[in-house]
Design a protein around this motif. Sequence first.
Motif: not given
Length: 225
Positions: A88-92, A98-99, A104, A118-119, A121
């Motif tokens: 996920s983007y929050s735990n990349r 970058s987003y 993503w 959720d977002t 990768w």
Amino acid sequence: MKVKNYLGILFLATAAIGCVSPPENFPSAPEISFSRVEFVPIQGAPDSLIVSVDFKDAEGDLGLGPRDFNPPFQPFDYVLTETGSRISYSNRPPDAPSYNPRDWRILDPVLDNVTVRDTLWIRPNPDHNNIFVRFFIKRGGDYQEFVWEGPPYYTTFNGRFPRILTDDRERAIEGNISYGMLSSGWQAIFRNDTIRLDVQIQDRQLNRSNTVSTPDFTLNQVTRR
């Protein structure tokens, strides 16, 4: 240049096909040759840049249908950790991009009857498409590739044309594919630049054709009058 004016570029594929009784030496991997390129300004709508190629194929397994989304034709794959978890983007990790809308994907998975936004990768799957177009600008006698996949566009003009034959019976075919790419930004981006397109197609066995190039052109030179 205001980048936001040119995001969300679209594409459209059409096929005009002639089935024949060709010689037995038709290639198993598709073989293409350049036919024409045309720019069609459309008032009040995205303009169309159309490239056409002639093709030959021994098995006739060209084109993808609306149900061709299972492997190997899936749109993307998730990038996974060493333990097989989605990222996920929050735990990349530090090496994650970058987003951007290419790497993503914002998803709404349902867990225990609760929607969890959720977002994640992802890695786009090139085999989701079956026609591939690269853009080159000619300056000072040299060609420089114009890369759509990177910033600021994060898009692609690779796409899908529909199945040419309505059944899976193998037979040799030849014909013409016209592939129209839609954008409101063609004239603002390329203006009077001299450009060239390189084109490939791919069959359902993932055999890629040869690459063909258009002649050098400006949008004005190939504008439909």
